[in-house]
Scaffold this motif. Sequence first.
Motif, PDB file in Angstrom:
ATOM      1  N   PHE A  34       0.868  -1.180   0.000  1.00 55.09           N
ATOM      2  CA  PHE A  34       0.000   0.000   0.000  1.00 55.09           C
ATOM      3  C   PHE A  34       0.905   1.230   0.000  1.00 55.09           C
ATOM      4  CE2 PHE A  34       0.730  -1.401   4.318  1.00 55.09           C
ATOM      5  CZ  PHE A  34       1.108  -0.247   4.994  1.00 55.09           C
ATOM      6  N   PRO A  35       0.454   2.326  -0.610  1.00 56.79           N
ATOM      7  CA  PRO A  35       1.305   3.523  -0.693  1.00 56.79           C
ATOM      8  C   PRO A  35       1.475   4.186   0.663  1.00 56.79           C
ATOM      9  CG  PRO A  35      -0.861   3.959  -1.627  1.00 56.79           C
ATOM     10  CD  PRO A  35      -0.816   2.499  -1.320  1.00 56.79           C
ATOM     11  N   ARG A  36       2.594   4.850   0.820  1.00 54.89           N
ATOM     12  CA  ARG A  36       2.845   5.580   2.055  1.00 54.89           C
ATOM     13  C   ARG A  36       3.605   6.878   1.761  1.00 54.89           C
ATOM     14  NH1 ARG A  36       5.741   1.118   3.597  1.00 54.89           N
ATOM     15  NH2 ARG A  36       3.803   0.053   3.039  1.00 54.89           N
ATOM     16  N   LEU A  37       3.266   7.902   2.540  1.00 53.86           N
ATOM     17  CA  LEU A  37       3.932   9.194   2.434  1.00 53.86           C
ATOM     18  C   LEU A  37       4.718   9.417   3.721  1.00 53.86           C
ATOM     19  CD1 LEU A  37       4.372  11.836   0.819  1.00 53.86           C
ATOM     20  CD2 LEU A  37       2.354  12.755   1.990  1.00 53.86           C
ATOM     21  N   ARG A  38       6.030   9.399   3.594  1.00 49.68           N
ATOM     22  CA  ARG A  38       6.910   9.569   4.743  1.00 49.68           C
ATOM     23  C   ARG A  38       7.289  11.041   4.873  1.00 49.68           C
ATOM     24  NH1 ARG A  38      11.502   5.895   2.616  1.00 49.68           N
ATOM     25  NH2 ARG A  38      12.628   6.683   4.439  1.00 49.68           N
ATOM     26  N   ILE A  39       7.275  11.525   6.101  1.00 48.32           N
ATOM     27  CA  ILE A  39       7.646  12.913   6.380  1.00 48.32           C
ATOM     28  C   ILE A  39       8.880  12.900   7.269  1.00 48.32           C
ATOM     29  CG2 ILE A  39       6.911  15.129   7.322  1.00 48.32           C
ATOM     30  CD1 ILE A  39       4.021  14.253   6.909  1.00 48.32           C
ATOM     31  N   GLY A  40       9.968  13.451   6.764  1.00 49.17           N
ATOM     32  CA  GLY A  40      11.213  13.432   7.511  1.00 49.17           C
ATOM     33  C   GLY A  40      11.181  14.335   8.734  1.00 49.17           C
ATOM     34  N   ILE A  41      11.647  13.791   9.865  1.00 52.66           N
ATOM     35  CA  ILE A  41      11.759  14.601  11.096  1.00 52.66           C
ATOM     36  C   ILE A  41      13.215  14.687  11.548  1.00 52.66           C
ATOM     37  CG2 ILE A  41       9.393  14.131  11.845  1.00 52.66           C
ATOM     38  CD1 ILE A  41      10.542  12.038  13.808  1.00 52.66           C
ATOM     39  N   GLY A  42      14.136  14.118  10.769  1.00 48.79           N
ATOM     40  CA  GLY A  42      15.551  14.201  11.099  1.00 48.79           C
ATOM     41  C   GLY A  42      15.959  13.242  12.204  1.00 48.79           C
ATOM     42  N   ARG A  43      17.255  13.190  12.451  1.00 51.32           N
ATOM     43  CA  ARG A  43      17.818  12.328  13.484  1.00 51.32           C
ATOM     44  C   ARG A  43      17.985  13.093  14.790  1.00 51.32           C
ATOM     45  NH1 ARG A  43      17.268   7.215  12.799  1.00 51.32           N
ATOM     46  NH2 ARG A  43      18.857   7.002  14.428  1.00 51.32           N
ATOM     47  N   PRO A  44      17.891  12.412  15.924  1.00 49.42           N
ATOM     48  CA  PRO A  44      18.109  13.085  17.212  1.00 49.42           C
ATOM     49  C   PRO A  44      19.551  13.574  17.337  1.00 49.42           C
ATOM     50  CG  PRO A  44      17.910  10.703  17.517  1.00 49.42           C
ATOM     51  CD  PRO A  44      17.539  10.991  16.100  1.00 49.42           C
ATOM     52  N   PRO A  45      19.744  14.726  17.941  1.00 45.22           N
ATOM     53  CA  PRO A  45      21.108  15.256  18.082  1.00 45.22           C
ATOM     54  C   PRO A  45      21.910  14.472  19.126  1.00 45.22           C
ATOM     55  CG  PRO A  45      19.555  16.654  19.244  1.00 45.22           C
ATOM     56  CD  PRO A  45      18.739  15.625  18.526  1.00 45.22           C
ATOM     57  N   GLY A  46      23.194  14.370  18.874  1.00 44.35           N
ATOM     58  CA  GLY A  46      24.076  13.725  19.831  1.00 44.35           C
ATOM     59  C   GLY A  46      23.643  12.312  20.167  1.00 44.35           C
ATOM     60  N   LYS A  47      23.557  12.041  21.454  1.00 38.25           N
ATOM     61  CA  LYS A  47      23.166  10.713  21.926  1.00 38.25           C
ATOM     62  C   LYS A  47      21.744  10.694  22.498  1.00 38.25           C
ATOM     63  CE  LYS A  47      27.920   9.303  23.010  1.00 38.25           C
ATOM     64  NZ  LYS A  47      28.843   8.794  24.065  1.00 38.25           N
ATOM     65  N   MET A  48      20.948  11.652  22.069  1.00 36.04           N
ATOM     66  CA  MET A  48      19.567  11.714  22.568  1.00 36.04           C
ATOM     67  C   MET A  48      18.802  10.453  22.212  1.00 36.04           C
ATOM     68  SD  MET A  48      16.499  14.454  21.749  1.00 36.04           S
ATOM     69  CE  MET A  48      17.191  15.750  22.759  1.00 36.04           C
ATOM     70  N   ASP A  49      18.007   9.979  23.135  1.00 38.99           N
ATOM     71  CA  ASP A  49      17.173   8.807  22.916  1.00 38.99           C
ATOM     72  C   ASP A  49      16.138   9.126  21.830  1.00 38.99           C
ATOM     73  OD1 ASP A  49      15.664   6.507  23.093  1.00 38.99           O
ATOM     74  OD2 ASP A  49      14.671   7.080  24.976  1.00 38.99           O
ATOM     75  N   PRO A  50      16.033   8.278  20.788  1.00 39.02           N
ATOM     76  CA  PRO A  50      15.050   8.541  19.728  1.00 39.02           C
ATOM     77  C   PRO A  50      13.617   8.669  20.250  1.00 39.02           C
ATOM     78  CG  PRO A  50      16.600   6.868  19.014  1.00 39.02           C
ATOM     79  CD  PRO A  50      16.887   7.129  20.463  1.00 39.02           C
ATOM     80  N   VAL A  51      13.267   7.910  21.285  1.00 42.94           N
ATOM     81  CA  VAL A  51      11.915   7.999  21.835  1.00 42.94           C
ATOM     82  C   VAL A  51      11.648   9.395  22.381  1.00 42.94           C
ATOM     83  CG1 VAL A  51      10.351   7.128  23.621  1.00 42.94           C
ATOM     84  CG2 VAL A  51      11.819   5.529  22.360  1.00 42.94           C
ATOM     85  N   SER A  52      12.626   9.955  23.064  1.00 40.72           N
ATOM     86  CA  SER A  52      12.469  11.317  23.577  1.00 40.72           C
ATOM     87  C   SER A  52      12.424  12.328  22.442  1.00 40.72           C
ATOM     88  CB  SER A  52      13.629  11.657  24.521  1.00 40.72           C
ATOM     89  OG  SER A  52      13.649  10.778  25.626  1.00 40.72           O
ATOM     90  N   PHE A  53      13.234  12.079  21.424  1.00 38.79           N
ATOM     91  CA  PHE A  53      13.310  13.016  20.306  1.00 38.79           C
ATOM     92  C   PHE A  53      11.990  13.126  19.563  1.00 38.79           C
ATOM     93  CE2 PHE A  53      14.315  13.729  15.745  1.00 38.79           C
ATOM     94  CZ  PHE A  53      14.802  15.032  15.851  1.00 38.79           C
ATOM     95  N   VAL A  54      11.344  11.994  19.271  1.00 39.07           N
ATOM     96  CA  VAL A  54      10.111  12.046  18.477  1.00 39.07           C
ATOM     97  C   VAL A  54       8.962  12.691  19.243  1.00 39.07           C
ATOM     98  CG1 VAL A  54      10.755  10.025  17.110  1.00 39.07           C
ATOM     99  CG2 VAL A  54       9.339   9.711  19.151  1.00 39.07           C
TER     100      VAL A  54
END
Length: 258
Positions: free
Chosen positions: A190-210
């Motif tokens: 199925f089609p999907r549209l992804r929206i970039g939010i970038g990578r977390p800075p430094g060693k920030m936890d991705p869960v906190s970043f999003v």
Amino acid sequence: MNLCASLSSTSFPNWNRCFRFSKPLISSPSSCSIMSLFCSKNSSAIAASITTDAMSTEPKKKDPWLIVGLGNPGKKYAGTRHNVGFEMVDAIAEAEGIPISSVSFKALFGKGIIGDVPVILAKPQTFMNSSGESVGAIVSYYKIPLKQVLVIFDDLDLPFAKLRLLPKGGHGGQNGMKSVISHFKGSSDFPRLRIGIGRPPGKMDPVSFVLRPFTKQEREELDFTFQKGVEAVRILLLEGFNKSATFVNTAKKIEQLG
């Protein structure tokens, strides 16, 4: 005027010469008697043909599209990176005048038309990790083909505010997409549209970043991205996937040329 009456009133002096019969159809026929015979034999067939032609010109009813934005419900998560799927759907709803004013299938839900295509907009309220419960139920109830289910979500692996439209693919580690694919019995076609939010800075936890909100500058850039996303959805529905993908996926190069 009645077709048979019109034909009967017309004189055909060379009727028999038009067809290579060895004998005349009727001895000393009058045009009226011939046309009466013709009409009595063929009026039903003519009527059926006219009806069939009229029916064939009627526009075919189009299957609806389901456009889903993934995110988390509640004020706590509003405006965060993980909720850009919700925001994209809100932008589509505002641009196309489609109110998302009801709650159905565990989602904020709205129906409308884009161009001449029926559309369902949905923002699942199950929390991100269980998005498939809502999406799967909508698809099953309305019998929507997967090729007409567009899922919009945030992507850590894309540069900030960049869009990417794909015809299918895996979940890319996104838990909402994992849930959707699971409720589609493992199908990712199925089609999907992804929206970039970038990578977390430094060693920030991705869960906190999003779960972080956007800065003022990021918000301005993201609003422009939403405008492009709205146009991409219109192209997708009205002109097809390939044209929309070209618009979305090569947009940066076009801007640079300008």
